[in-house]
Write an enzyme that holds these catalytic residues in place. Structure first.
Site, PDB file in Angstrom:
ATOM      1  N   ASN A  11      46.300  48.878  33.320  1.00 30.03           N
ATOM      2  CA  ASN A  11      46.420  47.462  33.698  1.00 30.03           C
ATOM      3  C   ASN A  11      45.980  47.349  35.157  1.00 30.03           C
ATOM      4  O   ASN A  11      46.734  47.676  36.062  1.00 30.03           O
ATOM      5  CB  ASN A  11      47.886  47.033  33.512  1.00 30.03           C
ATOM      6  CG  ASN A  11      48.132  45.621  34.009  1.00 30.03           C
ATOM      7  OD1 ASN A  11      47.191  44.878  34.314  1.00 30.03           O
ATOM      8  ND2 ASN A  11      49.399  45.240  34.089  1.00 30.03           N
ATOM      9  N   LYS A  13      45.455  44.821  36.889  1.00 29.36           N
ATOM     10  CA  LYS A  13      46.029  43.643  37.585  1.00 29.36           C
ATOM     11  C   LYS A  13      44.930  42.923  38.372  1.00 29.36           C
ATOM     12  O   LYS A  13      43.780  42.917  37.935  1.00 29.36           O
ATOM     13  CB  LYS A  13      47.218  44.060  38.454  1.00 29.36           C
ATOM     14  CG  LYS A  13      48.230  44.891  37.654  1.00 29.36           C
ATOM     15  CD  LYS A  13      49.551  45.053  38.325  1.00 29.36           C
ATOM     16  CE  LYS A  13      50.465  45.882  37.420  1.00 29.36           C
ATOM     17  NZ  LYS A  13      51.824  46.013  37.899  1.00 29.36           N
ATOM     18  N   HIS A  99      53.594  40.106  30.407  1.00 30.39           N
ATOM     19  CA  HIS A  99      53.867  41.065  31.491  1.00 30.39           C
ATOM     20  C   HIS A  99      54.924  40.455  32.408  1.00 30.39           C
ATOM     21  O   HIS A  99      54.936  39.244  32.633  1.00 30.39           O
ATOM     22  CB  HIS A  99      52.576  41.367  32.268  1.00 30.39           C
ATOM     23  CG  HIS A  99      52.763  42.502  33.226  1.00 30.39           C
ATOM     24  ND1 HIS A  99      53.367  42.335  34.451  1.00 30.39           N
ATOM     25  CD2 HIS A  99      52.467  43.822  33.124  1.00 30.39           C
ATOM     26  CE1 HIS A  99      53.428  43.508  35.062  1.00 30.39           C
ATOM     27  NE2 HIS A  99      52.889  44.429  34.281  1.00 30.39           N
ATOM     28  N   GLU A 101      55.177  40.331  35.489  1.00 29.29           N
ATOM     29  CA  GLU A 101      54.636  39.554  36.617  1.00 29.29           C
ATOM     30  C   GLU A 101      54.291  38.139  36.179  1.00 29.29           C
ATOM     31  O   GLU A 101      54.343  37.194  36.971  1.00 29.29           O
ATOM     32  CB  GLU A 101      53.423  40.286  37.209  1.00 29.29           C
ATOM     33  CG  GLU A 101      53.873  41.471  38.065  1.00 29.29           C
ATOM     34  CD  GLU A 101      52.900  42.631  38.116  1.00 29.29           C
ATOM     35  OE1 GLU A 101      51.724  42.448  37.790  1.00 29.29           O
ATOM     36  OE2 GLU A 101      53.339  43.744  38.477  1.00 29.29           O
ATOM     37  N   GLU A 169      58.619  47.941  29.862  1.00 27.43           N
ATOM     38  CA  GLU A 169      58.383  48.114  31.295  1.00 27.43           C
ATOM     39  C   GLU A 169      59.590  47.580  32.070  1.00 27.43           C
ATOM     40  O   GLU A 169      59.671  46.374  32.340  1.00 27.43           O
ATOM     41  CB  GLU A 169      57.132  47.338  31.718  1.00 27.43           C
ATOM     42  CG  GLU A 169      55.877  47.775  30.996  1.00 27.43           C
ATOM     43  CD  GLU A 169      54.620  47.370  31.772  1.00 27.43           C
ATOM     44  OE1 GLU A 169      53.884  48.274  32.177  1.00 27.43           O
ATOM     45  OE2 GLU A 169      54.403  46.173  31.986  1.00 27.43           O
ATOM     46  N   GLY A 175      55.577  49.272  39.954  1.00 30.84           N
ATOM     47  CA  GLY A 175      55.007  49.281  41.304  1.00 30.84           C
ATOM     48  C   GLY A 175      55.976  49.748  42.373  1.00 30.84           C
ATOM     49  O   GLY A 175      55.729  49.575  43.562  1.00 30.84           O
ATOM     50  N   SER A 213      55.455  52.644  37.074  1.00 26.90           N
ATOM     51  CA  SER A 213      55.226  53.766  37.994  1.00 26.90           C
ATOM     52  C   SER A 213      54.905  55.077  37.288  1.00 26.90           C
ATOM     53  O   SER A 213      55.326  56.149  37.738  1.00 26.90           O
ATOM     54  CB  SER A 213      56.421  53.950  38.933  1.00 26.90           C
ATOM     55  OG  SER A 213      56.575  52.808  39.749  1.00 26.90           O
TER      56      SER A 213
HETATM   57  P1  PGA Z   1      52.707  50.366  37.793  1.00 28.34           P
HETATM   58  O1  PGA Z   1      52.453  49.071  36.859  1.00 28.34           O
HETATM   59  O2  PGA Z   1      52.219  51.557  37.010  1.00 28.34           O
HETATM   60  O3  PGA Z   1      51.903  50.122  39.035  1.00 28.34           O
HETATM   61  O4  PGA Z   1      54.167  50.433  38.050  1.00 28.34           O
HETATM   62  C1  PGA Z   1      52.683  49.104  35.482  1.00 28.34           C
HETATM   63  C2  PGA Z   1      52.480  47.743  34.898  1.00 28.34           C
HETATM   64  O5  PGA Z   1      52.861  46.755  35.539  1.00 28.34           O
HETATM   65  O6  PGA Z   1      51.936  47.596  33.778  1.00 28.34           O
END
Ligand code: PGA
Length: 251
Positions: A11, A13, A99, A101, A169, A175, A213
């Site tokens: 992803n 982003k 997601h 976010e 997640e 993140g 992460s």
């Molecule tokens: P990250 O993001 O690996 O940077 O924690 C995962 C995600 O949001 O899909």
């Protein structure tokens, strides 16, 4: 060997430029060509404006392409949104929906996520439906209930086990460099699989990914868990080497 082939999704982003996206995709294509016997599917989800450029690079290769979001409707007056058929036409096979976010920054509800998943399926895309609890919810002991509700309410009726993917997640792990412990991840994935049986005839073939992460150093322990069928990777998917190390950690 599990009946479910692993899926490793990147992803990206809101990151990248055309140059960076094409170089990253080329790096993955080169690595895939050296591993025709790979036991995993590799998926990359670039930001919408870069999808067509990446599609040209990965055409006729095993690398899969996905969107990061789609609108519930197939077309119309929705400034700034992307329709599922547009992603399909560009060569996508998957699209991330719900997601955290988007749930947090765009106030997306389970009902909206369900409508997006339905639109994806209607466009012949596999929705990757994201679920996960916040840190406060986990501290209060509500993680299982929150995730069960997200799973039950975000899946469209008529979905079959092969027509969707779930990504667990935990919001506090995204993140942050903090990963849920393998024991907690396995427990939640098994819980999600049992919840899925309330909506689907069978959940044995549904792929449930872990995200939050995931790094080359943590991938092996996570991907070895019986109910973890792959990973959704953010930060570490922006470097071909790291993303490939994660993918090749699949047992
Ligand atoms: P990250 O993001 O690996 O940077 O924690 C995962 C995600 O949001 O899909």
């Amino acid at each position: 060997m599990s009946i479910r082939r692993k899926l490793i999704g990147g992803n990206w982003k809101m990151n990248g430029s055309r140059t960076m996206a094409e170089a990253l995709a080329k790096g993955l294509v080169a690595r895939c060509s050296e591993r025709p016997d790979a036991t995993f599917d590799l998926l990359i989800c670039p930001p919408a404006p870069l999808i067509w450029s990446v599609a040209h690079v990965i055409a006729e290769t095993p690398v899969l392409l996905g969107g990061q979001d789609c609108h519930p409707e197939a077309s119309g007056a929705h400034t700034g949104d992307t329709a599922a058929p547009m992603l399909r036409e560009a060569g996508c096979s998957h699209v991330i929906v719900g997601h955290s976010e988007r749930r947090q920054n765009h106030s997306e509800t389970n009902l909206l996520v369900q409508a997006k998943a339905k639109a994806a399926m209607a466009a012949d895309l596999v929705p990757i439906i994201c679920v996960g609890e916040t840190e406060t919810e986990r501290d209060r002991g509500e993680a299982s209930a929150v995730v069960a509700d997200q799973v039950e309410s975000s899946i469209p009726s008529g979905a079959g086990p092969e027509s969707l993917v779930i990504a667990y997640e935990p919001v506090w792990a995204i993140g942050t460099g903090r990963t849920a412990s393998p024991a907690d991840v396995q427990e939640m994935h098994a819980h999600i699989r049992s919840v899925l049986t309330t909506r689907l005839a069978s959940a044995d073939t549904v792929r449930i990914l872990y995200g939050g992460s995931v790094k080359p150093s943590s991938a092996q322990a996570l991907l070895a868990l019986p109910d973890v069928d792959g990973a959704l990777v953010g930060g570490a998917s922006l470097k071909a080497e790291d993303f490939w190390l994660i993918a090749t950690s699949c047992p």
